[in-house]
Design a protein around this motif. Structure first.
Motif, short mmCIF file in Angstrom:
data_model
loop_
_atom_site.label_atom_id
_atom_site.label_comp_id
_atom_site.label_asym_id
_atom_site.label_seq_id
_atom_site.Cartn_x
_atom_site.Cartn_y
_atom_site.Cartn_z
N GLN A 179 -22.53 -41.10 48.24
CA GLN A 179 -21.84 -39.91 48.74
C GLN A 179 -22.70 -38.67 48.51
OE1 GLN A 179 -19.07 -39.78 50.56
NE2 GLN A 179 -19.38 -37.57 50.75
N ARG A 180 -23.24 -38.51 47.31
CA ARG A 180 -24.06 -37.34 47.01
C ARG A 180 -25.34 -37.33 47.83
NH1 ARG A 180 -22.80 -37.74 40.70
NH2 ARG A 180 -20.79 -36.69 40.75
N ARG A 183 -20.64 -43.09 44.28
CA ARG A 183 -20.90 -41.66 44.03
C ARG A 183 -22.31 -41.28 44.46
NH1 ARG A 183 -18.54 -42.88 39.11
NH2 ARG A 183 -20.57 -42.81 38.09
N ARG A 215 -26.98 -33.98 54.62
CA ARG A 215 -26.25 -33.09 55.52
C ARG A 215 -26.59 -31.63 55.25
NH1 ARG A 215 -21.33 -36.60 54.40
NH2 ARG A 215 -21.55 -38.23 55.97
N ALA A 216 -26.74 -31.27 53.98
CA ALA A 216 -27.07 -29.90 53.61
C ALA A 216 -28.44 -29.51 54.15
CB ALA A 216 -27.06 -29.74 52.09
N LYS A 217 -29.30 -30.48 54.37
CA LYS A 217 -30.63 -30.24 54.94
C LYS A 217 -30.65 -30.43 56.44
CE LYS A 217 -33.07 -31.41 50.73
NZ LYS A 217 -34.14 -32.20 50.09
N LEU A 247 -25.68 -38.57 50.84
CA LEU A 247 -25.28 -38.15 52.18
C LEU A 247 -25.03 -36.64 52.25
CD1 LEU A 247 -22.88 -41.07 53.19
CD2 LEU A 247 -25.12 -40.53 54.19
N GLU A 248 -24.39 -36.10 51.21
CA GLU A 248 -24.15 -34.65 51.16
C GLU A 248 -25.47 -33.88 51.14
OE1 GLU A 248 -21.65 -34.15 47.73
OE2 GLU A 248 -19.93 -35.11 48.69
N ARG A 249 -26.44 -34.34 50.38
CA ARG A 249 -27.75 -33.68 50.32
C ARG A 249 -28.44 -33.71 51.68
NH1 ARG A 249 -30.65 -35.66 44.70
NH2 ARG A 249 -29.10 -34.80 43.30
N ASN A 280 -28.89 -36.42 59.24
CA ASN A 280 -27.79 -37.39 59.27
C ASN A 280 -28.36 -38.80 59.33
OD1 ASN A 280 -25.40 -35.72 59.36
ND2 ASN A 280 -26.15 -35.04 61.37
#
Length: 166
Positions: A153-154, A150, A160-162, A156-158, A165
């Motif tokens: 994953q979170r 988890r 990507r949001a910025k 990586l999401e953060r 990669n």
């Protein structure tokens, strides 16, 4: 393989409770003697042996996963050698642990803790620790795997949001 084993052993060492007062020489300072007494009364060496015995199947599963062609005989011999080496050096770990306890507790604190562990509830707590460790090890393993997935994953999401990669 050895990174996994080393990480597990490092966790086990961090979880250790204390050694044997008999291992302290008569001329040792009273602070260390108090630390060693606490380790003795908490059955630290017995508890650490139980932790080793609980960790070995986890280590062996990792090894078997990484080396699927490992024969049963080789795995058995490795397991015996692993346990012998780990338990054979516990006295040294207990002495080192006693020194760590000295840094965090006064001599009076150590004597007070040892007195508690000599009470009925203190003895029950100490006696239950190997079973508690055995029961919580699989829980911690599952939790660590799930929490790690988890968290990754979170993270990586953060990223990507910025717009970043890996």
């Amino acid at each position: 393989m050895f990174r996994v084993m080393f990480a597990i052993l490092a966790i086990a060492a961090g979880c250790s409770l204390p050694a044997r007062a008999a291992d302290v020489t008569p001329d040792a300072d009273s602070h260390l003697a108090a630390a060693m007494d606490l380790l003795d009364v908490t059955n630290a060496k017995t508890n650490m042996t139980a932790m080793v015995d609980s960790l070995i199947p986890v280590i062996m599963n990792q090894i078997k996963t990484q080396h699927p062609n490992l024969t049963g005989t080789a795995a058995d011999e490795f397991q015996i050698a692993l346990r012998d080496e780990m338990t054979g050096s516990l006295d040294d770990l207990m002495k080192l642990t006693g020194r760590v306890y000295e840094r965090y507790f006064t001599e009076d604190d150590l004597r007070t803790l040892a007195a508690f562990y000599r009470t009925e509830v203190g003895r029950r707590f100490t006696d239950a620790m190997p079973m508690i460790f055995k029961d919580t090890l699989p829980l911690g393993t599952i939790w660590g795997r799930e929490a790690g997935m988890r968290a990754a994953q979170r993270a990586l999401e953060r990223l990507r949001a910025k717009g970043l990669n890996l």
